[in-house]
Design a protein around this motif. Structure first.
Motif, PDB file in Angstrom:
ATOM      1  N   GLY A 236       9.096   5.938  48.704  1.00 56.98           N
ATOM      2  CA  GLY A 236       8.029   5.102  48.164  1.00 56.98           C
ATOM      3  C   GLY A 236       8.450   3.940  47.294  1.00 56.98           C
ATOM      4  N   ALA A 237       9.747   3.611  47.246  1.00 51.39           N
ATOM      5  CA  ALA A 237      10.168   2.456  46.448  1.00 51.39           C
ATOM      6  C   ALA A 237       9.578   1.176  47.033  1.00 51.39           C
ATOM      7  N   ASP A 238       9.079   0.301  46.189  1.00 51.85           N
ATOM      8  CA  ASP A 238       8.617  -1.015  46.643  1.00 51.85           C
ATOM      9  C   ASP A 238       9.772  -2.014  46.579  1.00 51.85           C
ATOM     10  N   TYR A 239      10.376  -2.134  45.392  1.00 48.71           N
ATOM     11  CA  TYR A 239      11.578  -2.952  45.228  1.00 48.71           C
ATOM     12  C   TYR A 239      12.773  -2.009  45.091  1.00 48.71           C
ATOM     13  N   ILE A 240      13.901  -2.376  45.699  1.00 46.93           N
ATOM     14  CA  ILE A 240      15.131  -1.612  45.474  1.00 46.93           C
ATOM     15  C   ILE A 240      16.219  -2.585  45.024  1.00 46.93           C
ATOM     16  N   SER A 241      16.699  -2.394  43.801  1.00 46.79           N
ATOM     17  CA  SER A 241      17.803  -3.206  43.278  1.00 46.79           C
ATOM     18  C   SER A 241      19.087  -2.399  43.361  1.00 46.79           C
ATOM     19  N   PHE A 242      20.144  -3.049  43.822  1.00 46.76           N
ATOM     20  CA  PHE A 242      21.466  -2.397  43.817  1.00 46.76           C
ATOM     21  C   PHE A 242      22.466  -3.377  43.228  1.00 46.76           C
ATOM     22  N   HIS A 243      23.584  -2.857  42.741  1.00 40.99           N
ATOM     23  CA  HIS A 243      24.554  -3.715  42.051  1.00 40.99           C
ATOM     24  C   HIS A 243      25.585  -4.329  42.982  1.00 40.99           C
ATOM     25  N   THR A 244      25.873  -5.619  42.740  1.00 46.34           N
ATOM     26  CA  THR A 244      26.935  -6.291  43.505  1.00 46.34           C
ATOM     27  C   THR A 244      28.281  -5.654  43.186  1.00 46.34           C
ATOM     28  N   GLU A 245      28.375  -5.016  42.016  1.00 47.94           N
ATOM     29  CA  GLU A 245      29.644  -4.408  41.604  1.00 47.94           C
ATOM     30  C   GLU A 245      29.841  -3.029  42.228  1.00 47.94           C
ATOM     31  N   SER A 246      28.875  -2.569  43.019  1.00 43.23           N
ATOM     32  CA  SER A 246      29.010  -1.254  43.661  1.00 43.23           C
ATOM     33  C   SER A 246      29.980  -1.384  44.837  1.00 43.23           C
ATOM     34  N   GLU A 247      30.195  -0.285  45.550  1.00 42.42           N
ATOM     35  CA  GLU A 247      31.179  -0.314  46.638  1.00 42.42           C
ATOM     36  C   GLU A 247      30.570  -0.645  48.001  1.00 42.42           C
ATOM     37  N   SER A 248      29.256  -0.752  48.082  1.00 44.92           N
ATOM     38  CA  SER A 248      28.627  -1.007  49.385  1.00 44.92           C
ATOM     39  C   SER A 248      28.724  -2.485  49.771  1.00 44.92           C
ATOM     40  N   ASP A 249      28.710  -2.731  51.077  1.00 45.38           N
ATOM     41  CA  ASP A 249      28.671  -4.102  51.568  1.00 45.38           C
ATOM     42  C   ASP A 249      27.307  -4.719  51.210  1.00 45.38           C
ATOM     43  N   ILE A 250      27.334  -5.863  50.560  1.00 43.47           N
ATOM     44  CA  ILE A 250      26.097  -6.441  50.021  1.00 43.47           C
ATOM     45  C   ILE A 250      25.125  -6.820  51.135  1.00 43.47           C
ATOM     46  N   SER A 251      25.638  -7.529  52.136  1.00 41.62           N
ATOM     47  CA  SER A 251      24.787  -8.005  53.203  1.00 41.62           C
ATOM     48  C   SER A 251      24.159  -6.836  53.979  1.00 41.62           C
ATOM     49  N   GLU A 252      24.979  -5.843  54.263  1.00 41.69           N
ATOM     50  CA  GLU A 252      24.484  -4.677  54.999  1.00 41.69           C
ATOM     51  C   GLU A 252      23.429  -3.921  54.186  1.00 41.69           C
TER      52      GLU A 252
ATOM     53  N   ARG B  21      17.757   3.775  52.301  1.00 40.48           N
ATOM     54  CA  ARG B  21      16.691   4.134  53.251  1.00 40.48           C
ATOM     55  C   ARG B  21      15.873   5.296  52.717  1.00 40.48           C
ATOM     56  N   ARG B  22      16.557   6.229  52.080  1.00 48.56           N
ATOM     57  CA  ARG B  22      15.835   7.406  51.555  1.00 48.56           C
ATOM     58  C   ARG B  22      14.980   7.025  50.347  1.00 48.56           C
ATOM     59  N   PHE B  23      15.465   6.110  49.524  1.00 48.51           N
ATOM     60  CA  PHE B  23      14.623   5.664  48.396  1.00 48.51           C
ATOM     61  C   PHE B  23      13.390   4.926  48.916  1.00 48.51           C
ATOM     62  N   ALA B  24      13.561   4.151  49.973  1.00 47.94           N
ATOM     63  CA  ALA B  24      12.415   3.459  50.567  1.00 47.94           C
ATOM     64  C   ALA B  24      11.423   4.484  51.118  1.00 47.94           C
ATOM     65  N   ALA B  25      11.936   5.508  51.781  1.00 46.51           N
ATOM     66  CA  ALA B  25      11.064   6.543  52.356  1.00 46.51           C
ATOM     67  C   ALA B  25      10.313   7.308  51.259  1.00 46.51           C
TER      68      ALA B  25
ATOM     69  N   GLY C 275      11.604  -1.413  55.036  1.00 48.38           N
ATOM     70  CA  GLY C 275      10.287  -1.861  54.578  1.00 48.38           C
ATOM     71  C   GLY C 275      10.167  -2.113  53.086  1.00 48.38           C
ATOM     72  N   ALA C 276      11.262  -1.974  52.343  1.00 48.58           N
ATOM     73  CA  ALA C 276      11.211  -2.249  50.896  1.00 48.58           C
ATOM     74  C   ALA C 276      11.712  -3.675  50.629  1.00 48.58           C
ATOM     75  N   LYS C 277      11.556  -4.110  49.376  1.00 48.86           N
ATOM     76  CA  LYS C 277      11.978  -5.460  49.005  1.00 48.86           C
ATOM     77  C   LYS C 277      13.348  -5.397  48.324  1.00 48.86           C
ATOM     78  N   PRO C 278      14.327  -6.136  48.864  1.00 52.48           N
ATOM     79  CA  PRO C 278      15.666  -6.047  48.301  1.00 52.48           C
ATOM     80  C   PRO C 278      15.880  -6.923  47.064  1.00 52.48           C
ATOM     81  N   ALA C 279      16.650  -6.389  46.124  1.00 52.39           N
ATOM     82  CA  ALA C 279      17.049  -7.142  44.932  1.00 52.39           C
ATOM     83  C   ALA C 279      18.511  -6.825  44.628  1.00 52.39           C
TER      84      ALA C 279
END
Ligand code: DX5
Ligand code: ZN
Length: 215
Positions: A80-96, A74-78, A105-109
């Motif tokens: 000014g990020a347009d696209y935000i890519s995060f890794h499936t191998e990270s610890e966060s829940d992917i769907s969430e 959310r902070r990266f979107a705030a 308001g950003a585009k997920p990748a």
């Protein structure tokens, strides 16, 4: 489309480097965020992105190589990020995490490392704007392209087409005129390039060589 990775830029002259990207007709700026835990390197983060956003209208393509992306998207979107890519191998829940990016308001990748299967992104394709296929191990610029990743690009592109979706496929790591041609032919449509572009005497010409095989 070409996305210039500022990891290879002259950091003391970032504003000038951004102008160089713009003047070369490049569409996107790739911003690699590393936390020293998810990968063995530390780069830059929110305050730098905020300044970059103020200085350009380029599409900002933020690649998070961090352990808990959900905590920060959310902070990266705030900032000014347009696209935000995060890794499936990270610890966060992917769907969430996808949901949080969309809500802000950003585009997920989703980004996948070389050892992660192409199929692991299939369940999420309908909610994504882009899939980032890492073509080197994340962490550092200037590494050699891993040829086995081309097949993953092909498999993901085929699935996206089968489903009739408008999802972009981005490749990142070791992209030069040769590997750009190979990955574009397999279905990549966003080409991230750091060392190849920034070491070129003429960035516009180098970008043109990457694009030559754009689909
Ligand atoms: C690596 C980063 C890349 C990197 C690419 O972990 O995700 O974006 O900057 O650099 P090159 O093009 O030099 O391989
Ligand atoms: Zn990257």
């Amino acid at each position: 489309m070409v996305s210039a990775s500022v990891l290879s830029a002259d950091m003391l002259n970032l504003e000038k480097e951004i102008k160089r990207i713009e003047n070369s007709g490049i569409e996107m700026l790739h911003f690699d965020v590393m936390d020293g835990v998810f990968v063995n390197n530390i780069t830059y983060g929110l305050p730098v992105l905020e300044q970059v956003r103020k200085s350009t209208d380029l599409i900002l393509d933020v690649h998070l190589m961090i352990t808990d992306p959900l905590k920060y998207v959310r902070r990266f979107a705030a900032c000014g990020a347009d696209y935000i890519s995060f890794h499936t191998e990270s610890e966060s829940d992917i769907s969430e995490t996808i949901g949080a990016i969309k809500e802000s308001g950003a585009k997920p990748a989703i980004a996948i490392k070389p050892a992660t299967s192409a199929e692991s992104v299939f369940d999420y394709l309908e909610r994504l704007d882009m899939v980032l296929v890492m073509t080197v191990e994340p962490g550092f610029g200037g590494q050699s392209f891993i040829p086995e990743t081309v097949e993953k690009v092909r498999i993901i592109r085929q699935k996206i087409n089968e489903l009739g979706l408008e999802v972009k496929v981005e490749v990142d790591g070791g992209i030069n005129s040769d590997t750009a041609a190979r990955t574009s032919a397999a279905g990549a449509d966003v080409l991230v390039s750091g060392s190849y572009l920034f070491s070129a005497e003429n960035m516009a010409e180098a970008a043109g060589k990457l694009r030559r095989t754009d689909i």
